[in-house]
Design a protein around this motif. Structure first.
Motif, mmCIF file in Angstrom:
data_model
loop_
_atom_site.group_PDB
_atom_site.id
_atom_site.type_symbol
_atom_site.label_atom_id
_atom_site.label_comp_id
_atom_site.label_asym_id
_atom_site.label_seq_id
_atom_site.Cartn_x
_atom_site.Cartn_y
_atom_site.Cartn_z
ATOM 1 N N THR A 95 0.820 -1.210 0.000
ATOM 2 C CA THR A 95 0.000 0.000 0.000
ATOM 3 C C THR A 95 0.852 1.258 0.000
ATOM 4 N N LEU A 96 1.864 1.284 0.899
ATOM 5 C CA LEU A 96 2.691 2.481 1.045
ATOM 6 C C LEU A 96 3.722 2.631 -0.071
ATOM 7 N N LEU A 97 4.181 1.503 -0.628
ATOM 8 C CA LEU A 97 5.218 1.560 -1.652
ATOM 9 C C LEU A 97 4.836 0.703 -2.856
ATOM 10 N N GLY A 98 3.663 0.953 -3.402
ATOM 11 C CA GLY A 98 3.282 0.297 -4.638
ATOM 12 C C GLY A 98 4.075 0.865 -5.812
ATOM 13 N N SER A 99 3.890 0.293 -6.975
ATOM 14 C CA SER A 99 4.657 0.731 -8.145
ATOM 15 C C SER A 99 4.371 2.186 -8.496
ATOM 16 N N ARG A 100 3.116 2.600 -8.344
ATOM 17 C CA ARG A 100 2.773 3.988 -8.672
ATOM 18 C C ARG A 100 3.365 4.963 -7.655
ATOM 19 N N ALA A 101 3.266 4.636 -6.366
ATOM 20 C CA ALA A 101 3.830 5.511 -5.329
ATOM 21 C C ALA A 101 5.342 5.613 -5.476
ATOM 22 N N CYS A 102 5.990 4.486 -5.779
ATOM 23 C CA CYS A 102 7.438 4.490 -5.951
ATOM 24 C C CYS A 102 7.851 5.341 -7.153
ATOM 25 N N ALA A 103 7.101 5.220 -8.257
ATOM 26 C CA ALA A 103 7.400 6.023 -9.450
ATOM 27 C C ALA A 103 7.204 7.508 -9.170
ATOM 28 N N HIS A 104 6.169 7.849 -8.411
ATOM 29 C CA HIS A 104 5.923 9.252 -8.070
ATOM 30 C C HIS A 104 7.048 9.815 -7.204
ATOM 31 N N MET A 105 7.532 9.033 -6.237
ATOM 32 C CA MET A 105 8.618 9.509 -5.379
ATOM 33 C C MET A 105 9.917 9.678 -6.166
ATOM 34 N N ALA A 106 10.192 8.734 -7.059
ATOM 35 C CA ALA A 106 11.388 8.851 -7.885
ATOM 36 C C ALA A 106 11.303 10.079 -8.798
ATOM 37 N N ALA A 107 10.123 10.298 -9.383
ATOM 38 C CA ALA A 107 9.931 11.474 -10.237
ATOM 39 C C ALA A 107 10.093 12.762 -9.438
ATOM 40 N N ALA A 108 9.599 12.762 -8.193
ATOM 41 C CA ALA A 108 9.757 13.941 -7.338
ATOM 42 C C ALA A 108 11.230 14.195 -7.030
ATOM 43 N N ALA A 109 12.013 13.128 -6.835
ATOM 44 C CA ALA A 109 13.447 13.284 -6.576
ATOM 45 C C ALA A 109 14.149 13.914 -7.782
ATOM 46 N N TRP A 110 13.835 13.429 -8.994
ATOM 47 C CA TRP A 110 14.450 13.989 -10.198
ATOM 48 C C TRP A 110 14.006 15.436 -10.423
ATOM 49 N N ALA A 111 12.729 15.736 -10.202
ATOM 50 C CA ALA A 111 12.228 17.094 -10.410
ATOM 51 C C ALA A 111 12.829 18.063 -9.391
ATOM 52 N N THR A 112 12.914 17.641 -8.132
ATOM 53 C CA THR A 112 13.498 18.502 -7.092
ATOM 54 C C THR A 112 14.972 18.748 -7.363
ATOM 55 N N GLY A 113 15.688 17.695 -7.774
ATOM 56 C CA GLY A 113 17.105 17.862 -8.114
ATOM 57 C C GLY A 113 17.307 18.808 -9.283
ATOM 58 N N PHE A 114 16.425 18.716 -10.293
ATOM 59 C CA PHE A 114 16.519 19.607 -11.454
ATOM 60 C C PHE A 114 16.281 21.056 -11.050
ATOM 61 N N LEU A 115 15.226 21.303 -10.286
ATOM 62 C CA LEU A 115 14.904 22.666 -9.860
ATOM 63 C C LEU A 115 16.004 23.242 -8.982
#
Length: 305
Positions: free
Chosen positions: A132-152
């Protein structure tokens, strides 16, 4: 005295003046970069091709390997070129690009290590809620947030750093372009805004560090409550690679930037910068592969067909 508007290039720190040592530096960096490319490439291929590894932990490891490859490809090629051709120059735009990608990949790596800590926390402390806490969609969203935050974060730092007036020459006391080296060339009192931005980034990084420390306290408490010794060993073994990589990454960076001024010297600064910018991307895949039987089996199966 030069102005930033008239600068066309910067002078990087030469590793050594002796031609033999320059060539040795070239071959050493070539070996490290090839080892990093091979090891990270094997991890990327194994995780992508083996459906048994299509889990949140290995998805995050795949992203970590991408950042390691990015760090190596950003720093090492220019250093090898300068050593081979006995030069120290880098163009103004080349320096800006190098700084942007270095800060970008370094920031994303730190955020990914924080997410990987959360992954271990949920897996050990809340195993029934892992899906529930770390499904494939949640994991993809967190990874995308890491890349977006690093870019900004990188975009703000690069734009702010290169908007400063530079009036202390163009010689950087580092073998690659980084923010502290460029700030030393800026005019007096002109870098206060960038220092404020660095302070905000440091607060964000410290917040991640506190989260990691709190998570590992909870992880160790949960592991110690496991009745069987085999269970405790298995739980610890899943955390040890991440803890080793995180310690290597954080300790070298902190010591390089926060060491006392009395300890500063060109040779020590150069050695420390290599430690935190080049060695972790090369060692990370080795650390994860040595302690992970599933990953070793996937790599072996892929290499033997």
């Amino acid at each position: 005295m030069s102005n930033s508007s008239s600068l066309t290039h910067f002078l990087l720190l030469a590793v050594t003046d002796r031609r033999e040592l320059q060539l040795l530096h070239f071959w050493l960096f070539l070996a490290i970069s090839l080892a990093a490319l091979l090891a990270n490439g094997l991890i990327l291929s194994a995780v992508a091709c083996d459906h048994h590894l299509h889990t949140p932990m290995y998805f995050l490891l795949l992203n970590l390997s991408l950042t390691d490859l990015g760090c190596i490809c950003t720093i090492v090629p220019k250093a090898m070129h300068n050593s081979l051709w006995d030069t120290t120059t880098i163009s103004y735009m080349g320096c800006a690009a190098q700084l942007f990608f270095f800060v970008f990949f370094l920031g994303v790596e730190y955020f990914l290590l924080t997410i990987m800590c959360y992954d271990r926390y949920v897996a050990i402390c809340k195993p029934l809620h892992y899906g529930t806490l770390l499904g494939s969609r949640a994991c993809a969203h967190m990874a995308a947030a890491a890349w977006a935050t690093g870019f900004l974060n990188s975009l703000l730092h690069t734009a702010n750093t290169f908007s400063l007036p530079l009036c202390q020459g163009n010689a950087l006391g580092q073998f690659f372009c980084e923010i502290p080296a460029i700030l030393k060339l800026s005019c007096s009192q002109s870098y206060v805004r960038e220092l404020g931005l660095i302070g905000v980034s440091d607060c964000l990084g410290f917040g991640c560090f506190v989260f990691i420390a709190f998570s590992y306290v909870q992880i160790f408490r949960a592991v110690l409550r496991i009745p069987s010794q085999q269970g405790r060993h298995k739980a610890f073994s899943t955390c040890l690679p991440h803890l080793t990589v995180l310690s290597l990454f954080v300790s070298t960076a902190i010591f390089a930037y926060l060491k006392p001024p009395t300890m500063s010297s060109p040779s020590l600064d150069l050695a420390l910068s290599v430690l935190y910018s080049v060695l972790p991307p090369a060692l990370n895949p080795l650390i994860y592969s040595l302690r992970n039987q599933e990953l070793k089996d996937a790599i072996r199966k892929m290499m033997t067909g």
